[in-house]
Design an enzyme around this catalytic site. Structure first.
Site, PDB file in Angstrom:
ATOM      1  N   HIS A  62      21.383 -31.496 -35.300  1.00  0.00           N
ATOM      2  CA  HIS A  62      20.987 -32.011 -33.989  1.00  0.00           C
ATOM      3  C   HIS A  62      19.893 -33.065 -34.097  1.00  0.00           C
ATOM      4  O   HIS A  62      19.912 -34.090 -33.424  1.00  0.00           O
ATOM      5  CB  HIS A  62      20.507 -30.825 -33.135  1.00  0.00           C
ATOM      6  CG  HIS A  62      19.943 -31.196 -31.802  1.00  0.00           C
ATOM      7  ND1 HIS A  62      18.599 -31.165 -31.533  1.00  0.00           N
ATOM      8  CD2 HIS A  62      20.538 -31.619 -30.659  1.00  0.00           C
ATOM      9  CE1 HIS A  62      18.392 -31.556 -30.276  1.00  0.00           C
ATOM     10  NE2 HIS A  62      19.550 -31.822 -29.729  1.00  0.00           N
ATOM     11  N   ARG A  92      20.460 -27.020 -35.752  1.00  0.00           N
ATOM     12  CA  ARG A  92      19.309 -27.809 -35.307  1.00  0.00           C
ATOM     13  C   ARG A  92      18.991 -28.930 -36.306  1.00  0.00           C
ATOM     14  O   ARG A  92      18.517 -29.998 -35.914  1.00  0.00           O
ATOM     15  CB  ARG A  92      18.086 -26.921 -35.050  1.00  0.00           C
ATOM     16  CG  ARG A  92      16.990 -27.612 -34.253  1.00  0.00           C
ATOM     17  CD  ARG A  92      15.956 -26.631 -33.710  1.00  0.00           C
ATOM     18  NE  ARG A  92      16.452 -25.882 -32.562  1.00  0.00           N
ATOM     19  CZ  ARG A  92      16.408 -26.318 -31.304  1.00  0.00           C
ATOM     20  NH1 ARG A  92      15.864 -27.491 -31.010  1.00  0.00           N
ATOM     21  NH2 ARG A  92      16.894 -25.598 -30.318  1.00  0.00           N
ATOM     22  N   SER A 103      24.589 -31.166 -26.524  1.00  0.00           N
ATOM     23  CA  SER A 103      24.577 -31.591 -27.926  1.00  0.00           C
ATOM     24  C   SER A 103      25.085 -30.472 -28.829  1.00  0.00           C
ATOM     25  O   SER A 103      25.876 -30.706 -29.750  1.00  0.00           O
ATOM     26  CB  SER A 103      23.154 -31.980 -28.348  1.00  0.00           C
ATOM     27  OG  SER A 103      22.662 -33.028 -27.546  1.00  0.00           O
TER      28      SER A 103
END
Lengths: 215, 215
Positions: free
Chosen positions: B40, B37, B14
């Site tokens: 993500h 993040r 990812s």
């Protein structure tokens, strides 16, 4: 000033803004409160385009809620975002096994994700009927496998995993389920987006609708 | 097939996809793991444009974490999304008072939101230094008022409320704080988006960085 509005006024004003910004849309009166709450919780208008409901999904979701079927989530976040008083009003229990120590140990031994094994374990309890996936594609793929191969028959699937590896694919697999299993209602979206907050918002919208229908 | 990847492989893949799709970007090596993040967890590339860090925010966030300052969140969802083992590694306690019965009763009596009063109550405990707001603009407005009027001095603010009424404005008020209170680090974004999952992801990224710096 906005900070002096009461919470219910803030929500009503937010809904007015969403209605105005979305404008004309293809959603039915039953679907729109669900789509709108997904937008409300994410401030993301993509959901006005990407949500998908199987046939009569909202009416069947309301029936599952009124029947008090247990809710399974793939994350503790999703479970903690679902209104506990509203669940209690229907006598609905909620469970998320992803942090269960036995699930964690067994998943490691089997070489599968905890999310997958948590879903498999929860689906083995026939009281659980409402499956809410806001994070893990592996959980949704496993639920689809349990339906296709092991006779599991959810009363409702809210399938909104998020991410870059497998999320969109898992939701396409859910959409493909309708042809063979038209009796299983689902609410999902297309693409990578989703998440625990959006999944919880969809469930909360359905709980509100179920309460309204009862009154 | 993606379902056969291990969790750490899914995350690494990812991150590779996010790096490739974002391309060249203005974020520092300290900031990028935090921004990445957030992307993500949301699959939303808006965060690659909208995140804002006060001066040296990441280094100072790491210092606050290593000092074991208590974490306050505005939602139980945000708290449940923050890695408990990583908090434990630094001896960090977490608290969210929004569902506290006394807070609820008192908020109703005062005519303020529970989120606001939960923030005020938690800020009165000097052990609490890390304030994480992923939902309620009223909580962030109240924290800013406590700083300006009552001498509260957070060790870190993660300010990512979401929504249509007050969210963007509360984050602009946070940005404006830097001129008078440059010693208070914050991480936020511009606009309506945010949420408990994104706020928790930012904290998890900081906890990971704090752990790496220690090893």
């Amino acid at each position: 000033m906005s900070v002096h509005l009461r919470p219910e006024e803030i929500e009503a004003e937010s809904f007015r803004m969403i209605d105005a910004e979305v404008g004309p849309h293809p959603w039915s009166p039953a679907q729109w409160p669900v789509v709108r709450r997904a937008i409300h919780t994410s401030a993301d208008f993509d959901y006005a385009r990407t949500m998908v409901f199987s046939r009569d999904a909202v009416a069947r979701a309301v029936a599952a809620i009124r029947a008090g079927r247990g809710i399974v989530t793939d994350t503790t976040m999703a479970l903690s975002g679902i209104s506990r008083p509203r669940l209690d009003a229907f006598g609905i229990g909620g469970v998320c096994l992803v942090a269960d120590p036995l699930v964690a140990r067994t998943a490691q031994k089997l070489g599968v994700t905890r999310s997958l094994l948590a879903m498999r374990t929860a689906a083995a309890n026939p009281e659980n009927g409402i499956f809410v996936i806001g994070n893990a594609p592996t959980a949704l793929f496993e639920l689809i496998r349990l339906i296709r191969e092991e006779g599991v028959r959810p009363a409702l699937i809210v399938g909104l995993p998020v991410g870059f590896v497998g999320a969109a694919e898992s939701k396409e697999a859910l959409l493909a389920l309708e042809r063979n299993f038209p009796e299983i209602p689902f609410i999902t979206n297309r693409g990578r987006k989703g998440g625990s907050t959006v999944a919880a918002a969809v469930v909360n919208a359905l709980l509100i609708l179920a309460g309204e229908e009862m009154s």
